[in-house]
Design an enzyme around this catalytic site. Structure first.
Site, PDB file in Angstrom:
ATOM      1  N   GLY A 175      60.402  47.692 -33.702  1.00  0.00           N
ATOM      2  CA  GLY A 175      60.730  46.277 -33.507  1.00  0.00           C
ATOM      3  C   GLY A 175      59.753  45.650 -32.538  1.00  0.00           C
ATOM      4  O   GLY A 175      58.947  46.347 -31.901  1.00  0.00           O
TER       5      GLY A 175
ATOM      6  N   GLY B  61      60.288  43.691 -26.531  1.00  0.00           N
ATOM      7  CA  GLY B  61      61.429  42.951 -25.999  1.00  0.00           C
ATOM      8  C   GLY B  61      62.613  42.871 -26.949  1.00  0.00           C
ATOM      9  O   GLY B  61      63.637  42.265 -26.635  1.00  0.00           O
TER      10      GLY B  61
ATOM     11  N   SER C 232      55.449  50.306 -33.099  1.00  0.00           N
ATOM     12  CA  SER C 232      55.012  50.870 -34.394  1.00  0.00           C
ATOM     13  C   SER C 232      54.968  49.794 -35.474  1.00  0.00           C
ATOM     14  O   SER C 232      55.774  49.818 -36.410  1.00  0.00           O
ATOM     15  CB  SER C 232      55.889  52.065 -34.806  1.00  0.00           C
ATOM     16  OG  SER C 232      57.266  51.845 -34.629  1.00  0.00           O
TER      17      SER C 232
END
Ligand code: ADP
Length: 204
Positions: free
Chosen positions: A35, A38, A109
Site C-alpha cells: 500500500g 502512510g 512494494s
C-alpha cells in the site's frame, strides 16, 4: 560491481519445513502488506505480530525502513532498485517461512510484477497472503506520519510513490483492509479471521 558466484551448490536441510511447522503447531506463510506510504502497513503489521505472539504463533515483521538501514542499505528508489529491494525481501521472507516462522512484510512494494514474483518464489500457492492496505492518497498525505509527502511535494524527495512514482494496486489480493474507514483493531481482526479460516492459527 559484485560478481556472480560460481561452484555454489544447494544443500537440503535435514530438518524439513514440515517438521518445524508440526512442532510449532501451525503452518507458516508470508503475509505481504502492500500500500501507499502512510496507508498503515507498519502499524497493522506490528499489531498483527503482537496478536499472533499472544496466541503462541511464531511470527516476525520485516519492515521497510529497518531493512533499508541494513540488508538493503545499498539500494535507492529507482524502479530497478525497488525491484531488487523486493526480490531480496522475498528471499528473506521465504527463509523465515522455511525456518518455521510466519513472515509479515511491510513494504510499499509498488510493482505488481515484483509482488507476483515473490508469490511464485514460495513453495506452495497458499504461502503468499497479499494484504492490500487501502487508503486514498489524500488520507495518506493528510496523515503524513514521517513528513515524507511534504518533502515529495516540495521536490526534496524524487520518485515518491503516489506523487511522482507509480503504485500498482493488487488485482486479487487475499485480504483487503481499508484504513480510512476502519480502525486498527477492526483491520487486524479481519486479517486474523482470514488466517483462522485458512488454518494458520492453532486452536485457542
Ligand atoms: P506505512 O507503514 O504504510 O507507511 P504507517 O503504519 O507508518 O504507514 O502509518 C500509518 C498512520 O496512519 C499511523 O500514524 C497510524 O496511526 C494511522 N492510522 C489511522 N488509522 C489506521 C488504521 N486503521 N490502520 C493503520 N494505521 C492507521
Amino acid at each position: 560491481m559484485l560478481s556472480k558466484s560460481t561452484n555454489v551448490f544447494w544443500h537440503e536441510n535435514h530438518v524439513l519445513r514440515a517438521d518445524r511447522e508440526a512442532r510449532q503447531g501451525h503452518p507458516t506463510a508470508v503475509i505481504w502488506f502492500t500500500g501507499l506510504s502512510g496507508s498503515g502497513k507498519s502499524t497493522l503489521a506490528n499489531e498483527l505480530d503482537w496478536r499472533l505472539f499472544e496466541r503462541g504463533v511464531s511470527s516476525y515483521v520485516l519492515d521497510g525502513d529497518n531493512i533499508r538501514h541494513g540488508l538493503n542499505g545499498d539500494l535507492g528508489f529507482s524502479p530497478e532498485a525497488r525491484t531488487e529491494n523486493i526480490r531480496r525481501i522475498g528471499e528473506v521472507a521465504k527463509l523465515f517461512a522455511d525456518a518455521g516462522t510466519i513472515a509479515i512484510t511491510a513494504f510499499i512494494s509498488p510493482y505488481r510484477e515484483d509482488r507476483d514474483k515473490v508469490r511464485a518464489l514460495l513453495d506452495r500457492d497458499e504461502d503468499f497472503l497479499e494484504v492490500f492496505v487501502e487508503a486514498p492518497l489524500e488520507v495518506c498525505e493528510e496523515r503524513d506520519p514521517k513528513g515524507l509527502y511534504k518533502k515529495a511535494r516540495s521536490g526534496e524527495i524524487p520518485e515518491f510513490t503516489g506523487i511522482s512514482a507509480p503504485y500498482e494496486a493488487p488485482l486479487s489480493p487475499e485480504i483487503v483492509v481499508n484504513t480510512s474507514s476502519d480502525d486498527v483493531a477492526t483491520c487486524v481482526d479481519r486479517i486474523i479471521d482470514v488466517l483462522a479460516e485458512r488454518g494458520y492459527l492453532p486452536a485457542e
